[in-house]
Design a protein around this motif. Structure first.
Motif: not given
Ligand SMILES: *Cc1c(COP(=O)(O)O)cnc(C)c1O
Length: 424
Positions: A175, A178, A219
């Motif tokens: 997460k 990203k 995710t």
């Protein structure tokens, strides 16, 4: 299965006329046949790539042979990265799987475009601070903890290993990465070493594929590759059944079709970072018996020692020994085969039954092609040996010269205390 050297006595007698023992000898024919087999075994996966673990055998000549079969390189340190760059491996052909990584190495890996495989959650921030960004393609090393089991037998103990993200950290890490701009992801795990079973890779693959599917769901990460890393072993002992790389490739394919394909992840590339399996059986340490000693035990002293091959001293590892020319003799004598270090663990074999050894006999210590020469050190002022390639046409080529006293003292070259040194 009987373990036979890949070199004949006649060939060795010829080689030692030019190159004195001890030396490591490598088998070009064996390296090529095996590299081809690995490539074929995973040919079902269009993105497949083997990143040879440089630390196993960091020799440019041998690495260039593997390059012909499409191999990339797995590096874990600055000099390994430098070697990869020098041999013209391009960015995506270099995997940087390191741990406790210095900032300068992250920077260098990034500069040459290597794929960075993060060992820890805190390395996300560390990497970002170091190189000023998160690369578009990034990989994370996973450690599921606990024990790693295959059919109820414990293979290894990842929970005790220093490597990788926990499951929770992996999800959080994806997460965070990203958010910080990563676009393409990889997952890596190395959960058991030197496995001699065709089940290791498929079992590991299932763990990684299942976590990959969840990671994608939770995710939304674009997972491009799954790196099964190293760990496929070799039969050091004559009674061990060798791994069948085709069965292993097929086993991974089944799990791939069972887990990844239904999840819409049928385009994920499989990567490997094999070291031992690529080179181990295709190298041997050649040494001469120079002394025999009869005390409370029977000893044969050779001209090689643990600096040439550390595995027996370090792990009590078994390495098969052939007394050249006596292959068909009865193993009637029980020997400790020793080196000359002032360390009592400097023994290539303990209580080993072998044919009667005479001074001057050549001993071949098998399966030193990976984690052999490269683990060497200079204790007792011992110099590292040469490396020689037994080519497909049967001739020998020097691929690393032996160290000289000058090499050993080279790090004093900025002082003038060695000006009276009379030896090269
Ligand atoms: C050592 C290592 C390998 C190679 O392991 P083998 O047992 O030689 O196959 C691969 N990947 C990483 C990260 C390693 O540390």
């Amino acid at each position: 299965m009987k373990k036979e050297p890949f070199v004949t006595k006649e060939q060795l007698d010829e080689i030692v006329k030019t190159y004195p023992t001890p030396f490591h000898l490598y088998d070009e024919k064996g390296i090529r046949a095996n590299a081809k087999a690995v490539k074929e075994a995973f040919a079902w996966n269009p993105g497949f790539k083997e990143y040879f673990a440089v630390k196993a055998t960091p020799n440019p000549f041998l690495i260039n042979i593997l390059k012909e079969y499409g191999c990339g390189l797995d590096c874990s340190s600055m000099t390994e990265l430098m070697l990869a760059d020098t041999l013209h491996f391009g960015g995506p052909d270099i995997m940087f799987s390191s741990n406790a990584t210095p900032a300068s190495e992250f920077q260098f890996a990034h500069d040459i475009g290597a794929i960075i495989n993060l060992d820890d959650f805190t390395h996300i921030d560390f990497l970002e601070k170091t190189i000023g960004q998160i690369p578009e393609t990034i990989s994370c090393r996973y450690n599921p903890g606990g024990v790693f089991k295959i059919s109820n037998s414990i293979m290894d103990n990842p929970g005790d290993a220093k490597y990788g993200f926990t499951t929770e950290q992996l999800f959080e890490g994806f997460k965070v990465l990203k958010e910080k701009g990563a676009k393409h992801f990889g997952i890596h795990a190395f959960l058991a070493s030197n496995t001699v079973t065709n089940e290791y890779y498929p079992t590991l693959a299932r763990t990684l594929f299942e976590v990959a599917v969840k990671l994608k769901e939770e995710t939304g990460a674009d997972i491009r590759f799954i790196n099964l890393s190293g760990g496929i072993g070799i039969p050091y002992r004559p009674d061990q059944e060798p791994n069948d790389i085709y069965a292993i490739g097929e086993g991974v394919r089944k799990v791939y079709e069972e887990v990844l394909v239904p999840a819409g992840m049928g385009d994920v590339a499989i990567y490997t970072e094999l070291g031992r399996f690529m080179m181990g059986p295709y190298g041997c340490l050649v040494t001469t018996a120079i002394h025999e000693k009869h005390t409370y035990k029977e000893y044969i002293g050779c001209d090689a020692c643990a600096v040439n091959l550390m595995r027996p001293a370090m792990y009590g590892a078994y390495h098969h020994i052939t007394v050249m020319g006596k292959d068909n003799s009865v193993c009637s004598h029980k020997y400790d085969i020793t080196g000359s270090l002032c360390e009592n663990n400097d023994k290539f074999a303990i209580d080993r039954m072998l044919p009667k050894i005479a001074i001057g006999d050549l001993l071949v210590i098998h399966d030193t092609g990976a984690h052999g020469f490269s683990m060497g050190y200079n204790y007792n002022g011992k110099l590292k040996s040469a490396e020689i390639l037994l080519k497909e046409d049967g001739t020998a080529q020097l691929i690393r010269r032996a160290e000289t006293p000058k090499d050993y003292f080279a790090t004093f070259d900025c002082f003038d205390i060695l000006k009276d040194m009379k030896w090269e």
